[in-house]
Design a protein around this motif. Structure first.
Motif, short mmCIF file in Angstrom:
data_model
loop_
_atom_site.label_atom_id
_atom_site.label_comp_id
_atom_site.label_asym_id
_atom_site.label_seq_id
_atom_site.Cartn_x
_atom_site.Cartn_y
_atom_site.Cartn_z
N ALA A 1 11.62 2.61 -5.73
CA ALA A 1 10.51 2.28 -4.84
C ALA A 1 10.66 0.86 -4.31
O ALA A 1 10.50 0.59 -3.12
CB ALA A 1 9.19 2.43 -5.60
N TYR B 1 4.95 4.51 3.12
CA TYR B 1 4.09 4.17 1.97
C TYR B 1 3.82 5.40 1.12
O TYR B 1 3.83 5.32 -0.11
CB TYR B 1 2.77 3.55 2.44
N ILE C 1 11.42 0.02 -0.27
CA ILE C 1 10.39 -0.61 0.56
C ILE C 1 10.86 -1.95 1.08
O ILE C 1 10.80 -2.23 2.28
CB ILE C 1 9.07 -0.78 -0.25
N SER D 1 4.79 -5.81 0.36
CA SER D 1 4.63 -4.79 -0.69
C SER D 1 5.86 -4.70 -1.58
O SER D 1 5.76 -4.63 -2.80
CB SER D 1 4.37 -3.42 -0.06
N HIS E 1 6.35 4.17 -7.69
CA HIS E 1 6.07 3.08 -8.63
C HIS E 1 5.47 3.64 -9.91
O HIS E 1 5.81 3.22 -11.01
CB HIS E 1 5.09 2.07 -8.02
N TRP F 1 5.21 4.62 -2.43
CA TRP F 1 4.17 4.09 -3.32
C TRP F 1 4.08 4.89 -4.61
O TRP F 1 4.10 4.29 -5.71
CB TRP F 1 2.82 4.02 -2.60
N THR G 1 6.87 -6.28 -5.93
CA THR G 1 7.47 -5.59 -7.08
C THR G 1 8.78 -6.24 -7.48
O THR G 1 9.24 -6.08 -8.61
CB THR G 1 7.72 -4.11 -6.77
#
Lengths: 193, 608
Positions: free
Chosen positions: B437, B484, B441, B412, B491, B488, B416
């Motif tokens: 973010a 998450y 992550i 994940s 983002h 999340w 990005t």
């Protein structure tokens, strides 16, 4: 003293290089990176406006000669050690130690001369970099002086005789390294202004 | 029987010649006092625990800081009078003051990046696993290893002290960019706190170098008989590359910090030029300095640093994943190759942190290319983890769950990264919540997943007891889902342009829509933090009260640490160090569930 494990197996395994020597080589790589960082900063900075230069003090030429001679004395110390000529070994260690201190003193005199001729911390030119880079180098030489002093103390100890070559090799390799490092830095300062 | 090749005597370094002890074929156990066993220990296993527990204390502090500033971000209109009771002037009227907010985010970053995920992670597992998994009695230099921890400890003390000085700790962001960090007049946190920061980091660099030298040397020189480099578990390979990165990049940070120190106190102008300070109405005499120079020096460490954080986690996950899939790791050589590729690329991408500093666009495009190239080895690793899981006989132990969680987070966050690696997209995305973010992550949560995976897996080896399973599963699921839920939504905030490092956003009509979302994120962050405290409780409770380990090899793994006694002494193996005959990943081979590395090859087997 703090108890620790000493591994004969390490020595017996017929490895090409003793782990302590290997540690030193990796450390040398690390120190090189530090000076590489500083000299690259110097090169980048040279392109900026407001760059100032200085004339190299004579003391730095003398100090270069001194540290070159000290490399010779530490080499002779190692040689004497392998030949078990312990008195000469001690003398050569002491000579290297003193030459190291003389080197630091000469660097200091060089700095004093620069300062007196107008290159102080104010500004952002070659002189300011020189103070920091050569100063850090002198600090590394001083570390070597301390190591030499420890070796010398151990060599004076008549109760415990050590014929272990490894510490001598480690210190002498380090000493040659700080010598070479200064030669590189000195040429760098002379060439890139 | 005692070893024939080991002598133990009471000297720190090689003072006495080897000849005097050469004839003795015995181990005379040295006397251990409380001080030498628990405090100034030279046993790599104890040093590992020291790093781990110090790292845990730092993680609690760093996590608590994030809870405090999330309180401000989630509830900007509320006041919390108890905050003033605790923090005094830093939370006047029960509201986190801007200076406190900046100090909190700065210290949160510094603490988590360096003290937890570098010191805590590498320090713990490098120390624990290197001698145990390569078959060595201890590190190449146990003494330097001990110094490594105590420098870390000193760095910790200095950094913690900076929290309590009157002008507060450093607060210019964990990247401490000058000119802000160089000018005490410009910012409270740039006064004494900044000096403490630099001192602490210098000590930290020394610690990390002393550790790294030892790790590299031990791995290359002290492997047991038969342990060729290609028989090493991937944990060791990962730690090897991590240490290499650290040894080559940390000194450059030190260079940058030394120049900064001179700019702060000696009047040099390495980073300073043409500055007017509004607070004091003063124009500074400094000319010709370049703040960009600092960024180059900083990111030359800063970028490798993120791999220093993630590579050990990758190694731990690879090992745990193979063991709990009961399958060989897929693509062992490709795993090493990709670690190597990441190590090389780590040094060639630092300027992607500087796309919007006025960097030459042509240079930028080179760094874009090199940055995007990292996707290749990363994808190889992800592919190999997934194929290791594929049709495996999976045991969902807590460690395995965290390993799978790591892969999920890494995918994940990595995706990005492909966005952010493009210099054009970066014009919009830089310094927004999108980047927050991304790195939380891919580097923060992933590395934590890897670290938890390691702690759960090797806890029985460290303490001879198991962690409580129920708490472990709760810990995993809340952390996984929570991470998450926290990151999340960021983002979306980032894509909308919401900038990072702002204490409040009410002044911006465009970001008012995120008020509820911020509250949600903050609430989840607090829940996740509480669950980490439960893990800490589980950890310390289980050290003393956990279920005892009764078998030597509870996970039925192949590597050497599981051939030692349940409570290994200093020296690890009571007898001779075992010889290794095969790689670490013979799982499900020839009808056998697992084959220890020490088992000689059968007649029909080929050398690996």
């Amino acid at each position: 003293m703090i108890p620790s494990l000493e591994f004969k197996s390490v020595v017996d395994q017929n490895k090409k290089i003793h782990p302590h020597k290997f540690i030193l080589w990796v450390a040398i790589g690390s120190i090189i990176m530090m000076f590489a960082g500083l000299t690259s900063a110097y090169i980048v900075k040279r392109e900026q406006p407001g760059w100032t230069t200085y004339t190299t003090p004579l003391a730095f030429y003398y100090s270069t000669a001194v540290i070159l001679i000290s490399s010779l004395t530490i080499f002779l110390a190692g040689k004497s050690f392998t030949e078990r000529r312990m008195i000469r070994y001690r003398k050569m260690l002491a000579a290297t130690l003193i030459l190291g201190l003389v080197f630091i003193l000469l660097q200091w005199l060089g700095f004093r001369h620069l300062w007196a001729t107008g290159t102080t911390f104010h500004g952002s030119g070659a002189g300011q970099f020189l103070y920091i880079i050569a100063g850090l180098h002198a600090l590394h030489v001083f570390g070597g002086v301390i190591a030499l002093f420890v070796l010398w103390l151990r060599a004076r100890n008549t109760r415990i005789r050590s014929y272990n070559m490894v510490p001598v090799d480690v210190v002498s390799t380090y000493w040659h390294f700080v010598d070479l490092l200064w030669i590189y830095l000195f040429i760098f300062f002379l060439m890139v202004q | 029987m005692m070893s024939t090749d080991l002598t133990i005597h009471g000297h720190g370094e090689a003072v006495v010649s080897h000849d005097t002890h050469g004839g003795e074929h015995e181990v005379h156990h040295h006397k251990e006092t409380f001080i030498t066993k628990y405090v100034f220990s030279q046993d790599h296993k104890m040093i590992c625990k020291q790093f781990l527990i110090t790292g845990m204390i730092w993680a609690i502090l760093g996590g608590l800081m994030s809870v405090l500033f999330r309180l401000q971000l989630g509830y900007p209109d509320s006041t919390f009078p108890w905050l003033e009771d605790v923090l005094g002037k830093w939370a006047k009227g029960g509201k986190i003051q801007p200076e406190a907010y900046y100090a909190l985010v700065t210290m949160h970053g510094t603490v988590l990046v360096f003290f937890v995920l570098t010191g805590g992670l590498s320090g713990t597992f490098a120390n624990f696993l290197i001698p145990l998994q390569i078959g060595a009695r201890d590190m190449a230099s146990p003494f330097l290893n001990m110094l490594s921890y105590w420098f870390f400890w000193m760095a910790s003390v200095v950094m913690i002290t900076s929290l309590f000085i009157e002008t507060g700790p450093a607060s210019g962001g964990w990247t401490i960019y000058p000119p802000l960090s160089a000018l005490g007049d410009a910012n409270m946190g740039s006064k004494g706190g900044m000096d403490y920061w630099i001192t602490a980091m210098a000590l930290f660099v020394v610690s990390s170098l002393l550790g790294g030298l030892n790790y590299i040397t031990t791995i290359l020189n002290m492997r047991t008989k038969g342990m060729s480099m290609t028989r090493l578990p991937l944990t060791i390979w990962a730690i090897f590359f991590t240490a290499t990165l650290g040894v080559l990049s940390f000194p450059v940070l030190l260079s940058g910090l030394i120049l900064l120190l001179f700019d702060r106190h000696a009047g040099t102008s390495f980073y300073l030029s043409d500055i007017f300070i509004a607070a004091t109405q003063k124009a500074l005499p400094n000319e010709g300095g370049s703040p960009i120079l600092f960024q180059h020096l900083f990111w030359f460490l800063g970028h490798p640093e993120v791999y220093i954080i993630i590579l050990p986690a990758m190694g731990l996950v690879s090992e745990v994943m193979a063991i709990n899939s009961r399958k060989p790791i897929f693509g062992y050589m490709a795993m090493i190759g990709s670690l190597f590729a990441i190590t090389i690329l780590a040094f060639l991408v630092w300027a992607h942190h500087m796309f919007v500093t006025g960097l030459n666009p042509f240079l930028g495009s080179v760094f874009v290319l090199l940055t995007l190239l990292i996707a290749v080895p990363s994808a190889i690793k992800v592919f190999n983890w997934l194929t290791t899981l594929w049709r495996g006989n999976i045991r969902l132990t807590p460690a395995m769950l965290f390993a799978i969680g790591f892969v999920s987070m890494f995918i994940s966050g990595g995706l990005t990264g492909v966005f952010l690696g493009n210099s054009t997209l970066d014009i919009h995305l830089h310094d927004t919540y999108f980047i927050i973010a991304h790195f939380h992550i891919v580097m923060g949560v992933s590395a934590f997943m890897g670290m938890f995976c390691g702690v759960y897996h090797w806890f029985p080896k460290m303490y001879g007891r198991y962690l409580n399973n129920t708490m472990s599963y709760i810990h995993f699921w809340v952390t996984f889902a929570g991470a998450y839920l926290i990151f999340w939504p960021m983002h979306y905030e980032g894509l909308a342009g919401m900038p990072r490092r702002y204490v409040e956003y009410q002044g911006w009509a465009s970001f008012n829509q995120f008020g509820d979302l911020n509250r949600f994120i903050s609430t989840v962050a607090m829940v996740v933090f509480a669950v980490q405290l439960m893990f800490v409780f589980n950890f310390f409770y289980s050290i003393f009260k956990g279920r005892k380990v009764t078998t030597q090899n509870p996970w039925q793994a192949n590597t050497l640490e599981w051939t030692t006694p349940i409570h290994p002494g200093h020296g690890n193996w009571p007898g001779e160090i075992p010889e290794v005959h095969r790689w670490a990943y013979d799982y499900g081979k020839d009808g056998k569930d697992f084959i220890l590395q020490t088992e000689p090859l059968g007649a029909d087997e080929q050398h690996h």
